[in-house]
Design an enzyme around this catalytic site. Structure first.
Site, PDB file in Angstrom:
ATOM      1  N   ASP A  18      -6.424 -36.194  -6.489  1.00  0.00           N
ATOM      2  CA  ASP A  18      -6.006 -36.368  -7.872  1.00  0.00           C
ATOM      3  C   ASP A  18      -6.173 -37.849  -8.214  1.00  0.00           C
ATOM      4  O   ASP A  18      -5.376 -38.682  -7.786  1.00  0.00           O
ATOM      5  CB  ASP A  18      -4.551 -35.913  -8.026  1.00  0.00           C
ATOM      6  CG  ASP A  18      -3.983 -36.245  -9.400  1.00  0.00           C
ATOM      7  OD1 ASP A  18      -4.712 -36.805 -10.233  1.00  0.00           O
ATOM      8  OD2 ASP A  18      -2.782 -35.947  -9.626  1.00  0.00           O
ATOM      9  N   LYS A  24      -6.646 -41.608 -19.727  1.00  0.00           N
ATOM     10  CA  LYS A  24      -6.169 -42.763 -18.954  1.00  0.00           C
ATOM     11  C   LYS A  24      -7.330 -43.709 -18.617  1.00  0.00           C
ATOM     12  O   LYS A  24      -7.106 -44.832 -18.194  1.00  0.00           O
ATOM     13  CB  LYS A  24      -5.492 -42.293 -17.663  1.00  0.00           C
ATOM     14  CG  LYS A  24      -4.220 -41.464 -17.894  1.00  0.00           C
ATOM     15  CD  LYS A  24      -3.472 -41.243 -16.616  1.00  0.00           C
ATOM     16  CE  LYS A  24      -2.719 -39.931 -16.588  1.00  0.00           C
ATOM     17  NZ  LYS A  24      -1.393 -39.983 -17.218  1.00  0.00           N
TER      18      LYS A  24
HETATM   19  C1  LIG Z   1      -1.049 -38.748 -10.757  1.00  0.00           C
HETATM   20  C2  LIG Z   1      -1.287 -37.885 -11.965  1.00  0.00           C
HETATM   21  N1  LIG Z   1      -1.850 -36.683 -11.822  1.00  0.00           N
HETATM   22  C3  LIG Z   1      -2.093 -35.888 -12.865  1.00  0.00           C
HETATM   23  C4  LIG Z   1      -1.767 -36.262 -14.139  1.00  0.00           C
HETATM   24  C5  LIG Z   1      -2.043 -35.312 -15.248  1.00  0.00           C
HETATM   25  O1  LIG Z   1      -2.921 -35.831 -16.176  1.00  0.00           O
HETATM   26  P1  LIG Z   1      -3.249 -34.948 -17.456  1.00  0.00           P
HETATM   27  O2  LIG Z   1      -1.929 -34.691 -18.115  1.00  0.00           O
HETATM   28  O3  LIG Z   1      -4.122 -35.802 -18.290  1.00  0.00           O
HETATM   29  O4  LIG Z   1      -3.878 -33.724 -16.977  1.00  0.00           O
HETATM   30  C6  LIG Z   1      -1.174 -37.496 -14.353  1.00  0.00           C
HETATM   31  C7  LIG Z   1      -0.802 -37.904 -15.721  1.00  0.00           C
HETATM   32  O5  LIG Z   1       0.296 -38.175 -16.085  1.00  0.00           O
HETATM   33  C8  LIG Z   1      -0.925 -38.326 -13.240  1.00  0.00           C
HETATM   34  O6  LIG Z   1      -0.347 -39.517 -13.402  1.00  0.00           O
END
Ligand SMILES: Cc1ncc(COP(=O)(O)O)c(C=O)c1O
Lengths: 148, 415
Positions: free
Chosen positions: B209, B235
């Site tokens: 991730d 992000k």
């Molecule tokens: C470590 C991590 N994984 C996954 C996500 C999920 O991202 P998204 O909401 O854009 O799918 C985030 C976002 O907050 C994150 O910080």
């Protein structure tokens, strides 16, 4: 300091946050749990109802200053009211914290200090969590309360 | 102050970088905006905004369909963005880049498609105790459907992955290891290459991730050796609604489709349909074309600035912020792993993080407060929530100083 902040964190609120009143368990009365899944705040409200009158009210839990102070002020406000009056107070409180910023603040005694949350939409749930939980306890609901 | 003289980026260089982000010039509650909620989402440079406007003013049509000029342009923009993203992550081919809605959808895709085809009762899925909910819940769902079991690698008191426990938990039953490269709640950087080596030796595949890592660290999916890597556009200084799933071609080829519909098929009859080739097999329906245009511009922008500059600046600023925030009486940092980036999670005595968030907001400072979609991390540290300041390339010491001054307001108010 910012004016809005002073409206929100009034001295009464800071005081009830520091020294919450009726922060305890009532054995053998009504007990209800409330939860704000967004921030993880939780509260347990205890009510002792006899002959249709709230004889005692207390709470426990963890939350922000607004949530704690609101619960503390609520326990003071509910004590001595009939169940119907308590429900009415709940409705008045809800109406106050969700009313538009321009509308006059109703006179709900000490509870009126919480009108400051109107300027902070994300904090309205903090102020209402204990009240929703108390309402469920008054109504004798079984399901835990969630602000979502 | 002597530390000031050693700042990696000159103030003028950061100021001109900030000028590329129009939103940074706005005021918040009448104060200078100090945007320190980058781990939630980053602000967008003008190049990204322009790419989206250009798309709608000169290129808009549906992709992969029409033979007309605009459809060709839209397809070029969309597939061009894919090639740019493939290059950014050093994928072997653009076929290995699937556009998703976000990181969450990328993980769900792998958990459902790869998980559905490869997991059975007796198998294990190994995640870590620092995962975002989006790298927990899809695996729980996959385990429920397949009968596989979910195992969790613990973290230590600093928030670092327990590599000895990982070695013990990794067995022949482990089919996939899914870990974040950079924890959003703690800032921990995980030793991904080491995790991959061990997992592959045990016969497991690895999903990383990279939602937090991809805008702070250069990512080379082939050097890391990962099988799947997910990132999220918003992000990466790009738009919302577009994310990236990288998957090794051989794995993606063998996986069944995730969703059915237009674009993902080769042929359809009522008796049966056949699947389109990669990457289209995993992209059912009209995609987020403008999002891809914006994301392509965003990763080009990141490359123009360069990770050398970004990581050096952010590392220096994190050290400065860590020292400055730690000096505020009552502050305790949560997440102090030796290898960290860009995230400062903290609690302040018994002052609730929401109250901290509201007070500093009125001083123009945007931070996140709450459980950061990582409730197990909060449980691990025995706290309901933290306040979190998170940095990006455009942050400055002025932003940090503004936060620290506001934290002193908080302290005075709730003393
Ligand atoms: C470590 C991590 N994984 C996954 C996500 C999920 O991202 P998204 O909401 O854009 O799918 C985030 C976002 O907050 C994150 O910080």
């Amino acid at each position: 300091m910012n004016d809005g902040l002073q409206d929100l964190y009034r001295e009464v609120i800071l005081d009830h946050n520091r020294r919450p009143r009726n922060f305890r368990v009532i054995e053998g009365g009504r007990r209800h749990e409330g939860f704000n899944p967004l921030c993880g705040d939780r509260v347990t409200v205890y009510l002792k109802v006899e002959d249709g009158v709230v004889r005692d009210a207390a709470f426990e839990g963890q939350g922000c200053a607004i949530a704690k102070a609101s619960a503390s002020l609520m326990t003071e406000a509910l004590k001595g009211l009939t169940v119907d009056e308590a429900r009415k107070r709940f409705a008045e409180f809800q109406a106050m914290v969700t009313s538009p910023l321009e509308s006059p603040v109703p006179d709900l005694g000490k509870l009126s200090v919480l009108a400051g949350v109107r300027e902070f939409p994300t904090r309205v749930k903090c102020a209402s969590l204990a009240w929703h939980t108390a309402k469920a306890a008054l109504d004798g609901d079984d399901a835990p309360v969630s602000t979502e | 102050m002597s530390a000031k003289a050693s700042a990696v980026e000159s103030a003028a260089a950061v100021a001109s970088l900030r000028d590329e982000f129009p939103i940074l010039a706005i005021e918040a509650h009448g104060r200078r905006l100090a945007y320190l909620d980058n781990a939630a989402t980053t602000q967008k440079p003008r190049e990204v905004l322009d790419a989206i406007a250009t798309y709608y003013t000169t290129q808009n049509a549906n992709v992969h369909r029409g033979v007309h000029l605009l459809s060709e342009r839209a397809t070029e923009v969309f597939e061009g963005a894919r090639a740019t993203v493939a290059d950014f992550f050093n994928a072997a081919s653009a076929k290995e880049i699937i556009f998703t809605r976000n990181a969450t959808e990328g993980i769900n895709l792998v958990a459902a498609s790869w998980g559905g085809a490869n997991l059975t009762a007796g198998d294990e899925v190994l995640i870590s105790a620092m995962e975002h909910h989006s790298n927990i819940v899809p695996w729980q769902l996959a385990c429920q459907r397949t009968g596989a079991a979910l195992k969790v690698i613990p973290i230590d008191d600093r928030g670092a992955l327990d590599m000895e426990a990982f070695a013990r938990l990794l067995t022949a039953r482990t089919k996939i290891v899914a870990v974040s490269q950079l924890s959003n709640a703690l800032g921990t950087i995980n030793p991904v290459a080491e995790v991959v080596r061990a997992a592959h030796a045990a016969g497991a595949v690895v999903l990383v991730d990279g939602a937090q890592a991809a805008y702070h660290l250069p990512v080379d999916v082939r050097a890391l050796g990962v099988d799947f890597y997910v990132a999220t556009g918003h992000k990466l200084y790009g738009p919302t609604g577009i994310g990236v799933l990288y998957g090794r071609e051989a794995l993606l080829d063998a996986m069944p489709p995730y969703q059915g519909g237009g674009d993902m098929i080769a042929s359809v009859t009522f008796e049966r349909s056949t699947w389109n080739s990669l990457p289209h097999k995993f992209e059912a329906g009209t995609p987020h074309i403008e999002g891809a245009a914006g994301l392509g511009a965003a990763v080009k922008f990141i490359r123009r600035i360069g990770f050398d500059r970004i990581t050096a600046h952010e590392r220096e600023l994190l050290a400065y912020a860590t020292a400055a925030v730690s000096e505020v009486p009552g502050v305790r940092l949560v997440g102090t792993a030796p290898d960290k980036a860009s995230i400062l999670s903290f609690v302040m005595g018994d002052i609730h993080p929401h109250d901290i968030g509201t007070v500093v907001d009125r001083a123009g400072v945007a931070i996140r407060t709450g459980h950061h979609c990582a409730q197990p991390v909060m449980a691990r540290f025995g706290i309901p929530a933290t306040a979190r300041a998170s940095l990006a390339m455009y942050n400055t010491r002025e932003d940090v100083d503004q936060l620290v001054a506001a934290l002193h307001d908080v302290r005075r108010m709730f003393a």
